[in-house]
Design a protein around this motif. Structure first.
Motif, PDB file in Angstrom:
ATOM      1  N   VAL A  56      55.585  23.270  13.498  1.00  0.00           N
ATOM      2  CA  VAL A  56      55.737  22.320  12.638  1.00  0.00           C
ATOM      3  C   VAL A  56      56.611  23.102  11.235  1.00  0.00           C
ATOM      4  CG1 VAL A  56      54.774  21.135  10.434  1.00  0.00           C
ATOM      5  CG2 VAL A  56      53.744  21.231  12.573  1.00  0.00           C
ATOM      6  N   VAL A  57      57.780  22.517  11.042  1.00  0.00           N
ATOM      7  CA  VAL A  57      58.692  23.359   9.976  1.00  0.00           C
ATOM      8  C   VAL A  57      58.341  23.281   8.461  1.00  0.00           C
ATOM      9  CG1 VAL A  57      61.190  23.375   9.035  1.00  0.00           C
ATOM     10  CG2 VAL A  57      60.630  22.788  11.707  1.00  0.00           C
ATOM     11  N   ASP A  58      58.459  24.141   7.482  1.00  0.00           N
ATOM     12  CA  ASP A  58      57.663  23.667   6.292  1.00  0.00           C
ATOM     13  C   ASP A  58      58.504  22.855   5.345  1.00  0.00           C
ATOM     14  OD1 ASP A  58      59.907  25.536   5.913  1.00  0.00           O
ATOM     15  OD2 ASP A  58      59.077  27.297   5.127  1.00  0.00           O
ATOM     16  N   ASN A  59      59.766  22.620   5.736  1.00  0.00           N
ATOM     17  CA  ASN A  59      60.534  21.942   4.796  1.00  0.00           C
ATOM     18  C   ASN A  59      61.614  21.110   5.970  1.00  0.00           C
ATOM     19  OD1 ASN A  59      62.566  20.533   3.266  1.00  0.00           O
ATOM     20  ND2 ASN A  59      61.704  21.981   1.498  1.00  0.00           N
ATOM     21  N   GLU A  60      61.557  19.962   5.703  1.00  0.00           N
ATOM     22  CA  GLU A  60      62.555  19.037   6.700  1.00  0.00           C
ATOM     23  C   GLU A  60      63.981  19.469   6.588  1.00  0.00           C
ATOM     24  OE1 GLU A  60      63.554  14.337   7.536  1.00  0.00           O
ATOM     25  OE2 GLU A  60      61.887  14.930   6.237  1.00  0.00           O
ATOM     26  N   GLU A  61      64.277  20.020   5.450  1.00  0.00           N
ATOM     27  CA  GLU A  61      65.634  20.569   5.135  1.00  0.00           C
ATOM     28  C   GLU A  61      66.016  21.627   6.231  1.00  0.00           C
ATOM     29  OE1 GLU A  61      67.996  22.849   1.504  1.00  0.00           O
ATOM     30  OE2 GLU A  61      65.887  21.934   1.239  1.00  0.00           O
ATOM     31  N   PHE A  62      65.117  22.310   6.573  1.00  0.00           N
ATOM     32  CA  PHE A  62      65.235  23.665   7.503  1.00  0.00           C
ATOM     33  C   PHE A  62      65.197  23.251   8.903  1.00  0.00           C
ATOM     34  CE2 PHE A  62      63.883  25.318   3.243  1.00  0.00           C
ATOM     35  CZ  PHE A  62      65.191  25.739   3.072  1.00  0.00           C
ATOM     36  N   PHE A  63      64.758  22.009   9.197  1.00  0.00           N
ATOM     37  CA  PHE A  63      64.571  21.674  10.722  1.00  0.00           C
ATOM     38  C   PHE A  63      65.548  22.062  11.531  1.00  0.00           C
ATOM     39  CE2 PHE A  63      64.942  18.740  14.066  1.00  0.00           C
ATOM     40  CZ  PHE A  63      63.535  18.511  14.669  1.00  0.00           C
ATOM     41  N   ASN A  64      66.861  21.919  11.442  1.00  0.00           N
ATOM     42  CA  ASN A  64      67.941  22.367  12.252  1.00  0.00           C
ATOM     43  C   ASN A  64      68.098  23.493  12.615  1.00  0.00           C
ATOM     44  OD1 ASN A  64      68.647  19.493  12.461  1.00  0.00           O
ATOM     45  ND2 ASN A  64      70.327  19.608  10.915  1.00  0.00           N
ATOM     46  N   SER A  65      67.729  24.501  11.648  1.00  0.00           N
ATOM     47  CA  SER A  65      67.995  25.903  11.743  1.00  0.00           C
ATOM     48  C   SER A  65      66.918  26.176  12.791  1.00  0.00           C
ATOM     49  CB  SER A  65      67.921  26.841  10.404  1.00  0.00           C
ATOM     50  OG  SER A  65      66.646  26.495   9.982  1.00  0.00           O
ATOM     51  N   VAL A  66      65.677  25.662  12.516  1.00  0.00           N
ATOM     52  CA  VAL A  66      64.335  26.144  13.296  1.00  0.00           C
ATOM     53  C   VAL A  66      64.518  25.669  14.918  1.00  0.00           C
ATOM     54  CG1 VAL A  66      61.976  25.770  13.684  1.00  0.00           C
ATOM     55  CG2 VAL A  66      62.744  26.292  11.416  1.00  0.00           C
ATOM     56  N   TYR A  67      65.040  24.376  14.910  1.00  0.00           N
ATOM     57  CA  TYR A  67      65.281  23.681  16.116  1.00  0.00           C
ATOM     58  C   TYR A  67      66.244  24.631  16.892  1.00  0.00           C
ATOM     59  CZ  TYR A  67      66.492  19.997  19.397  1.00  0.00           C
ATOM     60  OH  TYR A  67      66.648  19.416  20.539  1.00  0.00           O
ATOM     61  N   ASN A  68      67.383  24.915  16.299  1.00  0.00           N
ATOM     62  CA  ASN A  68      68.309  25.927  16.900  1.00  0.00           C
ATOM     63  C   ASN A  68      67.826  27.176  17.497  1.00  0.00           C
ATOM     64  OD1 ASN A  68      70.258  23.865  16.735  1.00  0.00           O
ATOM     65  ND2 ASN A  68      70.907  24.668  14.697  1.00  0.00           N
ATOM     66  N   GLU A  69      67.012  27.702  16.654  1.00  0.00           N
ATOM     67  CA  GLU A  69      66.310  28.879  17.217  1.00  0.00           C
ATOM     68  C   GLU A  69      65.358  28.834  18.333  1.00  0.00           C
ATOM     69  OE1 GLU A  69      66.580  32.326  16.093  1.00  0.00           O
ATOM     70  OE2 GLU A  69      68.388  31.468  15.155  1.00  0.00           O
ATOM     71  N   LEU A  70      64.681  27.713  18.438  1.00  0.00           N
ATOM     72  CA  LEU A  70      64.030  27.451  19.460  1.00  0.00           C
ATOM     73  C   LEU A  70      64.818  27.229  20.726  1.00  0.00           C
ATOM     74  CD1 LEU A  70      61.056  25.337  17.710  1.00  0.00           C
ATOM     75  CD2 LEU A  70      60.719  27.334  18.621  1.00  0.00           C
ATOM     76  N   LYS A  71      65.742  26.766  20.634  1.00  0.00           N
ATOM     77  CA  LYS A  71      66.467  26.173  21.641  1.00  0.00           C
ATOM     78  C   LYS A  71      67.042  27.513  22.368  1.00  0.00           C
ATOM     79  CE  LYS A  71      66.940  22.082  22.927  1.00  0.00           C
ATOM     80  NZ  LYS A  71      66.388  21.668  24.640  1.00  0.00           N
ATOM     81  N   LYS A  72      67.300  28.629  21.400  1.00  0.00           N
ATOM     82  CA  LYS A  72      67.896  29.807  22.163  1.00  0.00           C
ATOM     83  C   LYS A  72      66.739  30.495  22.769  1.00  0.00           C
ATOM     84  CE  LYS A  72      70.995  30.713  18.220  1.00  0.00           C
ATOM     85  NZ  LYS A  72      71.469  31.533  17.008  1.00  0.00           N
ATOM     86  N   MET A  73      65.384  30.161  22.319  1.00  0.00           N
ATOM     87  CA  MET A  73      64.334  31.334  22.980  1.00  0.00           C
ATOM     88  C   MET A  73      64.037  30.390  24.178  1.00  0.00           C
ATOM     89  SD  MET A  73      61.537  31.836  19.951  1.00  0.00           S
ATOM     90  CE  MET A  73      62.132  32.963  18.565  1.00  0.00           C
TER      91      MET A  73
END
Length: 713
Positions: free
Chosen positions: A543-560
């Motif tokens: 769960v991301v703390d703010n919808e505004e940062f969803f894309n950045s978290v999503y991209n990091e997870l995709k790298k992992m």
């Protein structure tokens, strides 16, 4: 003004006008055309008035070859310069005498009243034309032609319906007008008119003869050397005529409106219900996960990864390194910037016991159903029953609001906490508990349940009701509704980390050489197997703390985890699962279009018939100089106003039907959005499209040649 050179007109093998040549130049003369019935007099007038241009020879009007006039030129001529009084009057029966004159052009009341008085019609000005005599209609038609002082007035049997005294009065009036420079050309069989004539023509066997001429050649016509008309811009009462005509035809519009309103009402209800049913699929598909959450597990790969495995003949679905997530995986994810919560669970495990291992199931038979529920649960009358088994939540309470995998719609209270004796009960079970509709008082109360313990003993356990959820039983009754207890971890790691489990995986991965090689990191030895098994939890909820940062978290997870298929609001619309979304959207659009087309075609045909029935009315407007554009404006305005009223009535009736009947039926949920602004706008937009098609089709059917044919008939 009028000049004919070698004019010939034939109808099949019959020659009506045979090489006719003559001219009329003196507007101060009264010209009369006589001849037997069928000799071609009216045909000649149709040519003069521009209703017929299929002739040989030349006809010049105001010094210009009439065949060079465009349609808009003729509209201008009929409005300002050339008027014609037909044998059948061409009046609007639904309008008054005054309105027939007023709406024929841009005229002052003073001029209209003066003509009415001259025609002895002033006392009839407010009388509907349909209620006056033929002679009075004749005078109204003549009065309308005289308005605006046109340069040429054609009269086809203008005294055919008049008595002798009225004929004398009208001819004296015409004589005064022709002395002011209006050229009158009259077809008549009335010998009493001949004594007023200055020039008399006779049409016989296709030939035109001048039988009498007082002074036709004493006048020299001054023709401007120009091949264009001088346009005088005057307003037509297009909007006033349309609104007045609608009001006068209100009974007819009401009769037309009855089937249209019924069809629109059916359209509104069917479209709303279809939208609701389709959106229900959307809701069940998307509502389980919010816009800040990403879910993925080790056993679900992306379509690209799956395709690559198939191409390499690998017959399993994992990344070749993990069976479940390790503590290191979870720690790495938690350390990503803007990640709020991370929970690891076993995907898809639905246990039927609480955290202490207790099991429970209650049953509701028809005879035990509260009276107020019997009508909704009638289908279980014949020996069936509804069961309420104990069931654990599949995700921890910390993220269940973000990832509500069971799509539970809580109507009162909250989800139960993890590893607790709290329960979330279905509304039907709540009704059973208190045998009443008001179930709110059950929240935070404790009840005793006769459960079966992990050791298979029957014991009494107390549970606290912390929430009640909606089962939707009115629209779709299920044979079973869970009583949810809090989440308890289900990884059973110790049972997975043993030699037999290891050997099972080794043998399972030996299905072929490609698979065995692909999974050697997992099966190399027990230590590698233990690392691959990790925590035993194969699903991760982030769960991301703010919808505004969803894309950045999503991209990091995709790298992992590049090979894993992610589930999120983004992926549902853009990722591997988007085909389901597109399918739902496509079905929604296609279904909506089908409903709109079926109802729309019916409405269009009804409206088309109404427009077709009005072609005679449009023909009368056409002969008054109203262009096809003017007529199109009238049709568009009338359809816009009328269908707006029809739509309002239909929507009101649909809403009333919903309140009285639908809302109390098991299908009431399908109409919950009936009165929402979005639904009203969507439906009104579709009706506008339907009406536009109807207008376009209706206008397309109004051709100038059809209008001319109606005028000539």
């Amino acid at each position: 003004m009028l000049k004919f050179s070698n004019l010939t007109k034939t109808f099949g093998d019959k020659t009506v006008l045979d090489d006719v040549s003559f001219q009329i130049t003196n507007p101060n003369n009264l010209h009369v055309l006589t001849g037997e019935s069928g000799s071609g007099k009216t045909t000649l007038f149709n040519i003069v008035f521009g209703l017929d241009n299929t002739y040989q020879g030349t006809y010049e009007l105001f010094g210009i070859d009439s065949k060079t006039y465009k349609k808009q030129d003729w509209d201008h001529l009929r409005t300002h310069k050339v008027k014609m009084v037909f044998q059948d009057f061409k009046l609007f029966d639904q309008l008054t005498v005054y309105e027939n004159l007023y709406l024929s052009g841009d005229f002052e009341d003073e001029e209209i009243y003066s003509i009415l008085e001259s025609m002895d019609l002033l006392n009839l000005k407010n009388e509907y034309v349909k209620n006056i005599s033929g002679g009075q209609k004749q005078r109204v038609a003549i009065g309308r032609a005289v308005l605006g002082s046109p340069e040429i007035i054609l009269l086809d049997e203008p005294t055919g319906n008049l008595d002798g005294m009225t004929t004398e009065k009208i001819m004296n009036y015409i004589t005064k007008l022709k002395n002011k420079g209006i050229l009158f050309f009259i077809i008549t069989h009335d010998n009493s008119i001949l004594e007023y004539a200055d020039v008399i023509f006779k049409l016989e066997k296709g030939k035109l003869y001048s039988t009498y001429s007082k002074n036709e050649n004493d006048y020299s016509e001054n023709i401007k050397e120009s091949n264009q008309l001088e346009y005088v811009k005057k307003n037509k009462h297009t909007f006033k005529y349309t609104l007045l005509s609608m009001f006068r035809k209100k009974n007819r519009l009401f009769l037309l409106g009855v089937p249209i309103v019924i069809m629109l009402m059916l359209f509104i209800l069917s479209f709303t219900a279809f939208q609701a049913a389709s959106l229900d699929s959307f809701t069940s598909f998307f509502s389980g996960i919010d816009s800040k959450t990403i879910v993925f597990n080790t056993q679900s790969l992306t379509s690209e990864a799956e395709e690559e495995l198939r191409d390499n003949n690998v017959l399993i679905s994992n990344d070749g390194n993990r069976i479940a997530f390790s503590n290191e995986d979870i720690t790495k994810v938690a350390s990503i910037k803007n990640v709020d919560k991370v929970e690891a669970v076993v995907e898809g495990v639905q246990s039927h016991y609480d955290y202490e291992g207790n099991r429970f199931e209650s049953r509701l038979d028809y005879e035990d159903i509260p009276t107020f529920l019997k009508k909704d649960l009638d289908q279980i009358r014949n020996g069936a029953s509804i069961t309420f088994p104990l069931m654990a939540q599949t995700v921890p309470s910390s993220v269940i609001r973000n990832y509500n995998s069971n799509n539970i719609n809580i109507i009162l209270g909250e989800f139960p906490n993890d590893n607790s004796q709290e329960i979330l009960i279905p509304d039907l079970y709540a009704f059973k508990l208190i045998n009443a509709e008001n179930i709110s008082k059950l929240i935070n109360t404790k009840i005793s349940l006769d459960v079966t313990s992990a050791e298979n003993h029957s014991v009494i356990e107390k549970y606290k009701i912390v929430g009640i959820y909606d089962t939707g039983y009115k629209r779709n009754l299920s044979p079973s509704y869970p009583i949810y207890v809090g989440y308890a971890p289900q990884n059973n790691l110790q049972s997975k980390l043993n030699e037999s489990s290891y050997q099972f995986h080794v043998q399972n991965y030996k299905i072929n050489k490609a698979t065995e090689k692909y999974t050697e990191t997992i099966t190399k030895d027990f230590e590698h197997f233990e690392q691959a098994m990790g925590t035993g939890f194969d699903q991760m909820i982030v769960v991301v703390d703010n919808e505004e940062f969803f894309n950045s978290v999503y991209n990091e997870l995709k790298k992992m985890f590049p090979k894993y298929q992610f589930t999120s609001q983004y992926d549902l619309k853009n990722g591997d699962l988007s085909y389901i979304y597109r399918s739902l959207v496509r079905n929604l659009v296609i279904g909506s279009v089908i409903i709109a087309v079926i109802i729309g075609l019916t409405v269009i045909f009804l409206n088309k018939g109404y427009i077709y029935d009005r072609t005679k009315e449009f023909a009368v407007l056409f002969c008054q100089g109203f262009s096809k554009k003017d007529i199109a404006t009238m049709i568009s305005l009338e359809n816009g106003v009328v269908f707006s009223i029809y739509f309002f009535i239909a929507y009101s009736l649909a809403a009333l039907f919903d309140v009285i009947f639908l809302n109390h039926s098991k299908y009431g949920y399908l109409f919950s959005d009936l009165l929402t602004l979005k639904n009203v706008i969507s439906l009104f937009s579709l009706v506008v499209i339907i009406v536009l098609f109807s207008i376009i089709w209706g206008i397309k059917g109004i051709r100038s040649d059809n209008l001319v044919k109606l005028l000539k008939d």
